[in-house]
Design a protein around this motif. Structure first.
Motif, PDB file in Angstrom:
ATOM      1  N   LYS A 109       0.819  -1.216   0.000  1.00  0.00           N
ATOM      2  CA  LYS A 109       0.000   0.000   0.000  1.00  0.00           C
ATOM      3  C   LYS A 109       0.851   1.264   0.000  1.00  0.00           C
ATOM      4  O   LYS A 109       0.478   2.291  -0.590  1.00  0.00           O
ATOM      5  CB  LYS A 109      -0.900   0.036   1.243  1.00  0.00           C
ATOM      6  CG  LYS A 109      -2.091  -0.879   1.225  1.00  0.00           C
ATOM      7  CD  LYS A 109      -2.870  -0.672   2.519  1.00  0.00           C
ATOM      8  CE  LYS A 109      -3.942  -1.699   2.722  1.00  0.00           C
ATOM      9  NZ  LYS A 109      -4.636  -1.500   4.038  1.00  0.00           N
ATOM     10  N   TYR A 110       1.979   1.203   0.698  1.00  0.00           N
ATOM     11  CA  TYR A 110       2.756   2.415   0.962  1.00  0.00           C
ATOM     12  C   TYR A 110       4.104   2.457   0.248  1.00  0.00           C
ATOM     13  O   TYR A 110       4.737   3.515   0.214  1.00  0.00           O
ATOM     14  CB  TYR A 110       2.993   2.562   2.465  1.00  0.00           C
ATOM     15  CG  TYR A 110       1.718   2.729   3.259  1.00  0.00           C
ATOM     16  CD1 TYR A 110       1.143   3.980   3.428  1.00  0.00           C
ATOM     17  CD2 TYR A 110       1.064   1.633   3.823  1.00  0.00           C
ATOM     18  CE1 TYR A 110      -0.029   4.151   4.150  1.00  0.00           C
ATOM     19  CE2 TYR A 110      -0.111   1.782   4.549  1.00  0.00           C
ATOM     20  CZ  TYR A 110      -0.652   3.042   4.703  1.00  0.00           C
ATOM     21  OH  TYR A 110      -1.819   3.197   5.415  1.00  0.00           O
ATOM     22  N   VAL A 111       4.541   1.331  -0.272  1.00  0.00           N
ATOM     23  CA  VAL A 111       5.869   1.262  -0.897  1.00  0.00           C
ATOM     24  C   VAL A 111       5.689   0.960  -2.382  1.00  0.00           C
ATOM     25  O   VAL A 111       5.335  -0.161  -2.758  1.00  0.00           O
ATOM     26  CB  VAL A 111       6.735   0.174  -0.233  1.00  0.00           C
ATOM     27  CG1 VAL A 111       8.107   0.121  -0.902  1.00  0.00           C
ATOM     28  CG2 VAL A 111       6.874   0.450   1.262  1.00  0.00           C
ATOM     29  N   PRO A 112       5.928   1.926  -3.253  1.00  0.00           N
ATOM     30  CA  PRO A 112       5.652   1.723  -4.679  1.00  0.00           C
ATOM     31  C   PRO A 112       6.703   0.911  -5.432  1.00  0.00           C
ATOM     32  O   PRO A 112       6.389   0.309  -6.464  1.00  0.00           O
ATOM     33  CB  PRO A 112       5.576   3.153  -5.226  1.00  0.00           C
ATOM     34  CG  PRO A 112       6.414   3.956  -4.293  1.00  0.00           C
ATOM     35  CD  PRO A 112       6.265   3.324  -2.950  1.00  0.00           C
ATOM     36  N   ILE A 113       7.943   0.911  -4.961  1.00  0.00           N
ATOM     37  CA  ILE A 113       9.006   0.194  -5.685  1.00  0.00           C
ATOM     38  C   ILE A 113       9.471  -0.974  -4.809  1.00  0.00           C
ATOM     39  O   ILE A 113      10.227  -0.791  -3.846  1.00  0.00           O
ATOM     40  CB  ILE A 113      10.195   1.120  -6.010  1.00  0.00           C
ATOM     41  CG1 ILE A 113       9.717   2.384  -6.726  1.00  0.00           C
ATOM     42  CG2 ILE A 113      11.226   0.382  -6.866  1.00  0.00           C
ATOM     43  CD1 ILE A 113      10.802   3.422  -6.945  1.00  0.00           C
ATOM     44  N   ILE A 114       8.997  -2.168  -5.138  1.00  0.00           N
ATOM     45  CA  ILE A 114       9.294  -3.356  -4.342  1.00  0.00           C
ATOM     46  C   ILE A 114       9.938  -4.418  -5.228  1.00  0.00           C
ATOM     47  O   ILE A 114       9.461  -4.699  -6.332  1.00  0.00           O
ATOM     48  CB  ILE A 114       8.017  -3.937  -3.698  1.00  0.00           C
ATOM     49  CG1 ILE A 114       7.427  -2.965  -2.683  1.00  0.00           C
ATOM     50  CG2 ILE A 114       8.319  -5.279  -3.031  1.00  0.00           C
ATOM     51  CD1 ILE A 114       6.132  -3.445  -2.065  1.00  0.00           C
ATOM     52  N   ASP A 115      11.014  -4.997  -4.757  1.00  0.00           N
ATOM     53  CA  ASP A 115      11.617  -6.178  -5.368  1.00  0.00           C
ATOM     54  C   ASP A 115      11.551  -7.327  -4.372  1.00  0.00           C
ATOM     55  O   ASP A 115      11.637  -7.102  -3.152  1.00  0.00           O
ATOM     56  CB  ASP A 115      13.087  -5.936  -5.717  1.00  0.00           C
ATOM     57  CG  ASP A 115      13.258  -5.107  -6.973  1.00  0.00           C
ATOM     58  OD1 ASP A 115      12.269  -4.962  -7.718  1.00  0.00           O
ATOM     59  OD2 ASP A 115      14.378  -4.614  -7.204  1.00  0.00           O
ATOM     60  N   VAL A 116      11.421  -8.533  -4.897  1.00  0.00           N
ATOM     61  CA  VAL A 116      11.550  -9.730  -4.058  1.00  0.00           C
ATOM     62  C   VAL A 116      12.949 -10.285  -4.288  1.00  0.00           C
ATOM     63  O   VAL A 116      13.348 -10.537  -5.435  1.00  0.00           O
ATOM     64  CB  VAL A 116      10.475 -10.774  -4.406  1.00  0.00           C
ATOM     65  CG1 VAL A 116      10.675 -12.043  -3.581  1.00  0.00           C
ATOM     66  CG2 VAL A 116       9.082 -10.201  -4.140  1.00  0.00           C
ATOM     67  N   ASP A 117      13.693 -10.446  -3.232  1.00  0.00           N
ATOM     68  CA  ASP A 117      15.095 -10.861  -3.311  1.00  0.00           C
ATOM     69  C   ASP A 117      15.215 -12.277  -3.861  1.00  0.00           C
ATOM     70  O   ASP A 117      14.308 -13.103  -3.716  1.00  0.00           O
ATOM     71  CB  ASP A 117      15.725 -10.787  -1.911  1.00  0.00           C
ATOM     72  CG  ASP A 117      17.219 -10.543  -1.956  1.00  0.00           C
ATOM     73  OD1 ASP A 117      17.802 -10.604  -3.051  1.00  0.00           O
ATOM     74  OD2 ASP A 117      17.801 -10.279  -0.883  1.00  0.00           O
TER      75      ASP A 117
END
Length: 271
Positions: A236-244
């Motif tokens: 909801k709050y973090v627009p740039i997310i990667d999964v390691d």
């Protein structure tokens, strides 16, 4: 009471290096070959805070399919919050003593340990009883701390965003590590009980760095499900997310496919 939470054994373990990650309430067992490539084996044991650690380790040895073998090397990775980074360029015995005193903060029965790379020196504390038990079972073991293992890999991570935050989830706590302009800023371990807690700590880290969340890359790994309330709250709050991902253990996507591969990243990549 000892619980084997996970066990995955897909082939004979490499007998070069045994790796133990020791946390406050868990012990993880993996193996590596001479090139530091992990074997397709994984054991995760949980125990209580008040359990006698000598009894814990004896019970784990009885249950483990990996600890009954002989290895050329043993590496013990301590995973706790009682550690502090110091730039190696300014490190001294006086600074180390000040760090140990600050970390103790009234705690007793601890042992002072230290690990380092070319740029960071990391004084840390471990429980003396746990150390003595492990030292008696694994006489020639090498000791290091989880923070340094994460830093060793994260230092070389490049991104188009100038601010990057790595978040490694465990049960009830996570390790958060931040880089800005390719320079390590901090690493810490924080407790959480909900997605709201996790989001607060991530946003607070961004604020401390005088950065904008819209321009910050956040990398997630560990015990977090992609459809969980925890992940949804972060999303909801973090627009740039990667999964390691663990590039040194690509077999996670196939041989460990019964679980999401990012579950195992902390234990195969950051050791």
């Amino acid at each position: 009471m000892i619980q084997k939470t996970f066990e995955i054994l897909h082939e004979p373990a490499p007998l070069f290096r045994l790796v133990l990650e020791v946390g406050e309430m868990q012990l993880v067992v993996t193996t590596q070959n001479e090139e530091n490539t992990p074997g397709k084996n994984f054991e995760f044991f949980s125990f209580g805070k008040k359990d006698n650690f000598e009894n814990v380790l004896n019970e784990i040895r009885e249950q483990s399919s990996l600890l009954d073998k002989k290895y050329q090397q043993v590496k013990i990775v301590w995973s706790n919050s009682l550690a502090q980074c110091v730039p190696s360029a300014v490190f001294s015995e006086e600074i180390a003593e000040a760090v140990y005193q600050n970390l103790k903060n009234g705690l007793t029965d601890n042992k002072n340990l230290l690990c380092k790379n070319s740029s960071i020196t990391l004084p840390y504390l471990v429980n003396r009883h746990q150390f003595e038990v492990l030292a008696s079972h694994f006489i020639d073991a090498e000791y290091t701390h989880k923070y340094l293992e994460i830093i060793n890999h994260f230092e070389n991570f490049s991104s188009s965003e100038k601010t990057v935050i790595l978040v490694v989830f465990y049960q009830g706590h996570f390790i958060i590590c931040a880089k800005q302009n390719n320079q390590l800023q901090f690493i810490n371990s924080l407790d959480f009980s909900s997605g709201t807690d996790a989001v607060y700590h991530i946003l607070n880290a961004v604020k401390q760095l005088n950065a904008e969340i819209s321009e910050t890359r956040v990398i997630l790994s560990g015990l977090i499900d992609g459809d969980s309330p925890l992940f949804n709250e972060i999303y909801k709050y973090v627009p740039i997310i990667d999964v390691d991902a663990a590039q040194n253990a690509l077999f996670l996507n196939s041989d460990f496919s019964e679980y999401p591969s990012h579950y195992f990243v902390p234990f195969f990549k950051y050791v």
